[in-house]
Scaffold this active site. Structure first.
Site, mmCIF file in Angstrom:
data_model
loop_
_atom_site.group_PDB
_atom_site.id
_atom_site.type_symbol
_atom_site.label_atom_id
_atom_site.label_comp_id
_atom_site.label_asym_id
_atom_site.label_seq_id
_atom_site.Cartn_x
_atom_site.Cartn_y
_atom_site.Cartn_z
ATOM 1 N N ASN A 93 0.839 -1.151 0.006
ATOM 2 C CA ASN A 93 -0.065 -0.016 -0.116
ATOM 3 C C ASN A 93 0.956 1.397 -0.051
ATOM 4 O OD1 ASN A 93 0.516 0.957 2.800
ATOM 5 N ND2 ASN A 93 -0.065 -1.203 3.114
ATOM 6 N N LYS B 81 -11.522 -3.649 18.540
ATOM 7 C CA LYS B 81 -10.059 -3.982 18.803
ATOM 8 C C LYS B 81 -9.471 -3.917 20.263
ATOM 9 C CE LYS B 81 -8.762 -3.573 13.805
ATOM 10 N NZ LYS B 81 -7.600 -3.861 12.987
ATOM 11 N N LYS C 7 9.748 -16.936 -10.372
ATOM 12 C CA LYS C 7 8.955 -16.138 -10.904
ATOM 13 C C LYS C 7 7.796 -16.466 -11.723
ATOM 14 C CE LYS C 7 9.682 -11.779 -14.167
ATOM 15 N NZ LYS C 7 10.189 -11.489 -15.175
ATOM 16 N N LYS D 116 -13.699 0.330 15.398
ATOM 17 C CA LYS D 116 -12.584 -0.544 15.560
ATOM 18 C C LYS D 116 -12.149 -0.084 17.351
ATOM 19 C CE LYS D 116 -11.044 -0.164 10.844
ATOM 20 N NZ LYS D 116 -10.489 0.631 9.816
ATOM 21 N N ASP E 106 -4.022 -6.767 5.126
ATOM 22 C CA ASP E 106 -5.026 -7.622 5.637
ATOM 23 C C ASP E 106 -4.956 -8.998 5.281
ATOM 24 O OD1 ASP E 106 -6.141 -5.630 7.689
ATOM 25 O OD2 ASP E 106 -7.307 -4.670 5.810
ATOM 26 N N PHE F 96 -4.838 3.017 14.924
ATOM 27 C CA PHE F 96 -5.036 3.976 13.691
ATOM 28 C C PHE F 96 -6.425 3.441 13.081
ATOM 29 C CE2 PHE F 96 -2.246 7.774 13.599
ATOM 30 C CZ PHE F 96 -1.448 7.699 14.242
ATOM 31 N N PRO G 252 -2.275 -11.986 10.474
ATOM 32 C CA PRO G 252 -2.745 -11.672 12.020
ATOM 33 C C PRO G 252 -3.060 -10.329 11.926
ATOM 34 C CG PRO G 252 -0.400 -12.432 11.602
ATOM 35 C CD PRO G 252 -0.975 -12.360 10.289
ATOM 36 N N ASP G 253 -4.084 -10.032 12.805
ATOM 37 C CA ASP G 253 -4.318 -8.583 13.334
ATOM 38 C C ASP G 253 -3.525 -8.356 14.402
ATOM 39 O OD1 ASP G 253 -5.613 -6.338 14.363
ATOM 40 O OD2 ASP G 253 -7.453 -6.718 13.388
ATOM 41 N N ILE G 254 -2.261 -7.797 14.145
ATOM 42 C CA ILE G 254 -1.431 -7.451 14.958
ATOM 43 C C ILE G 254 -2.031 -6.724 16.361
ATOM 44 C CG2 ILE G 254 0.854 -6.808 15.668
ATOM 45 C CD1 ILE G 254 1.382 -6.699 12.573
HETATM 46 O O1 PMT Z 1 2.779 6.208 6.584
HETATM 47 P P1 PMT Z 1 2.117 7.310 6.032
HETATM 48 O O2 PMT Z 1 2.150 7.580 4.902
HETATM 49 O O3 PMT Z 1 2.607 8.446 7.006
HETATM 50 O O4 PMT Z 1 0.459 7.222 6.326
HETATM 51 C C1 PMT Z 1 0.172 7.290 7.648
HETATM 52 C C2 PMT Z 1 -1.289 6.127 7.837
HETATM 53 C C3 PMT Z 1 -2.239 6.613 7.054
HETATM 54 C C4 PMT Z 1 -0.681 4.754 7.457
HETATM 55 C C5 PMT Z 1 -1.547 6.161 9.250
HETATM 56 O O5 PMT Z 1 -1.872 7.541 9.614
HETATM 57 C C6 PMT Z 1 -2.642 5.173 9.442
HETATM 58 O O6 PMT Z 1 -3.610 5.439 9.364
HETATM 59 N N1 PMT Z 1 -2.214 3.882 9.816
HETATM 60 C C7 PMT Z 1 -3.214 2.856 10.235
HETATM 61 C C8 PMT Z 1 -3.683 2.285 8.595
HETATM 62 C C9 PMT Z 1 -4.448 0.953 8.741
HETATM 63 O O7 PMT Z 1 -4.216 0.107 8.305
HETATM 64 O O8 PMT Z 1 -5.559 1.339 9.070
HETATM 65 P P2 PMT Z 1 -6.848 0.156 9.424
HETATM 66 O O9 PMT Z 1 -7.816 0.981 9.681
HETATM 67 O O10 PMT Z 1 -6.929 -0.681 8.139
HETATM 68 O O11 PMT Z 1 -6.271 -0.687 10.611
HETATM 69 C C10 PMT Z 1 -6.650 -0.353 11.970
HETATM 70 C C11 PMT Z 1 -5.621 -0.762 12.978
HETATM 71 O O12 PMT Z 1 -5.129 -2.120 13.158
HETATM 72 C C12 PMT Z 1 -4.221 0.133 12.726
HETATM 73 O O13 PMT Z 1 -3.796 0.199 14.003
HETATM 74 C C13 PMT Z 1 -3.327 -1.261 12.052
HETATM 75 O O14 PMT Z 1 -2.055 -0.921 12.388
HETATM 76 C C14 PMT Z 1 -3.903 -2.279 12.856
HETATM 77 N N2 PMT Z 1 -3.763 -3.520 12.036
HETATM 78 C C15 PMT Z 1 -4.360 -3.681 10.907
HETATM 79 C C16 PMT Z 1 -4.237 -4.842 10.291
HETATM 80 C C17 PMT Z 1 -3.640 -6.071 10.588
HETATM 81 N N3 PMT Z 1 -3.321 -6.867 10.166
HETATM 82 N N4 PMT Z 1 -2.869 -5.656 12.003
HETATM 83 C C18 PMT Z 1 -3.072 -4.486 12.297
HETATM 84 O O15 PMT Z 1 -2.483 -4.241 13.545
#
Ligand code: PMT
Length: 400
Positions: free
Chosen positions: A210, A341, A289, A337, A279, A323, A305-307
């Site tokens: 991403n 979470k 390849k 969330k 995800d 976030f 895994p959802d860390i």
């Molecule tokens: O890196 P930059 O270019 O500065 O951009 C910043 C950002 C937009 C990436 C940052 O501000 C941000 O929003 N980060 C979270 C992005 C995200 O994956 O959001 P989510 O809504 O999909 O996930 C929710 C939360 O679960 C997040 O805290 C994420 O880290 C966590 N997560 C998600 C999926 C996963 N498999 N494991 C996780 O821990």
């Protein structure tokens, strides 16, 4: 006793009319009990005599990069090691540009390259020079690297112009130096932060990822360090240098990021999940390849895994800030969330917007917790990070 008592400060003076104000700053620092060594650029000597600073500090003034006496006294590496803080006041536009580029063609610049602790600069220049996008870009780049930017002030200038560009007054700079030495709100705390994207390999040459640049997570690492915390940054692949004092653990995939977090989370008081973790990953990575043999191909994906959820489900979880990156219904999805979470706080940002979210230099955040919320209006990512860490630290202290 004054907070700067016995603190070791290198005062750098560059060429500008505000150099005379550095003499007043030096006087105030000496009065407060600080140990100060003054380094002047050759241009600064055109404005103020080194003798002024020598008389006020009671020590010789360092100017010449090729000083024959220096090896037997204090050379530039030693001076950099000696200082608890380096303050460049005034910092001219030319000096700022050279510092940003990593030049070392005078003693003060070489000191900036060698300094491992904090450097603060107090810009002073004509308002038009300050507003110039080159200067602004230089200041932004330095701030992102951890340089503290103090000022400038607005008002009447020596050239007759009025605007932003005056050096802060000596009293204001002394106040900032005092605040710098005040113990931070997170002093002694262990903070674990994830940042950047993850890469999920398809085959040895291709991956799913991403647009996360890591800027937000790295700014948080810097702000937490400045608040006194010991910070470990688990980072996906980004083009950023780690902020000074931060331990970086580099990973690629979500599974690697999860393993790196789980190895360290038991030591953490606070966990900040800023990474944009994929995800899903490819169910069956190809060892070779993949060749273009047909018009269509299908990839089978499985959940990663959802860390952050694994961390909050631990028996003794750290205080956790997650976030939420949303394109619509920001508050509603973020609130969902927060509870799903089991987070202590969530910072929601709108993505797919030119000024906020992925890859941008600025951000706007809606911060939610169980019984409260706060909007952090549009500002640079370092500034948003500073505010966020400040609020987080208050919540952390309240809960613990
Ligand atoms: O890196 P930059 O270019 O500065 O951009 C910043 C950002 C937009 C990436 C940052 O501000 C941000 O929003 N980060 C979270 C992005 C995200 O994956 O959001 P989510 O809504 O999909 O996930 C929710 C939360 O679960 C997040 O805290 C994420 O880290 C966590 N997560 C998600 C999926 C996963 N498999 N494991 C996780 O821990």
């Amino acid at each position: 006793m004054h907070i700067t008592h016995k603190k070791k400060i290198v005062l750098g003076v560059t060429g500008g009319i505000a150099a005379y104000k550095a003499a007043e700053l030096l006087r105030l620092l000496i009065k407060a009990g600080a140990e100060v060594r003054v380094v002047m650029t050759p241009a600064a000597c055109e404005f103020v005599q080194p003798l002024t600073f020598q008389a006020l500090s009671g020590h010789r003034v360092y100017i010449d990069i090729f000083d024959a006496e220096a090896e037997s006294a204090m050379d530039h590496i030693e001076l950099a090691r000696w200082a608890d803080l380096m303050v460049v006041a005034p910092a001219s536009a030319d000096f700022i540009a050279k510092m940003r580029q990593g030049y070392g063609d005078n003693l003060l610049l070489t000191l900036c390259l060698a300094e491992k602790k904090s450097i603060a600069i107090a810009p002073a220049m004509n308002q038009q020079m300050y507003a110039n996008s080159a200067t602004q870009e230089n200041l932004t780049a330095l701030a992102e690297r951890g340089t503290l930017i103090w000022g400038p002030d607005a008002g009447e200038q020596a050239c007759g112009d009025v605007g932003l560009g005056r050096m802060l007054e000596a009293e204001a700079l002394l106040q900032l130096i005092n605040t710098h030495f005040q113990p931070g709100k997170l002093t002694g705390r262990q903070v674990l932060i994830t940042a950047g994207p993850t890469r999920e390999a398809i085959d040895p040459v291709r991956y799913i990822s991403n647009h996360s640049s890591g800027k937000m997570g790295y700014a948080l690492a810097q702000a937490a360090t400045q608040a006194g915390a010991n910070v470990t940054l688990v980072s996906g692949p980004v083009n950023l240098a780690p902020p000074s004092g931060v331990e970086r653990v580099s990973v690629n995939s979500a599974v690697e990021m999860c393993d790196a977090v789980m190895d360290r989370v038991s030591d953490a008081d606070i966990f900040i999940a800023c990474a944009a973790v994929a995800d899903y990953r490819v169910a069956q990575q190809s060892e070779q390849k993949i060749k273009k043999t047909s018009d269509q191909m299908q990839l089978s994906l499985i959940r990663n895994p959802d860390i952050v959820s694994i961390v909050t489900a631990l028996d003794n979880p750290p205080f956790t800030l997650g976030f939420a990156a949303e394109t619509e219904n920001v508050e509603k999805y973020a609130a969902d969330k927060l509870s799903r979470k089991k987070l202590d706080m969530i910072a929601a940002n709108q993505v797919g917007n030119p000024e906020t979210g992925f890859g941008t230099d600025s951000n706007e955040v809606l911060l939610l917790w169980e019984d409260g919320k706060q909007i952090l209006p549009l500002a640079s990512k370092p500034e948003i990070a500073r505010q966020l860490i400040d609020i987080l630290a208050d919540r952390y202290v309240k809960i613990n």
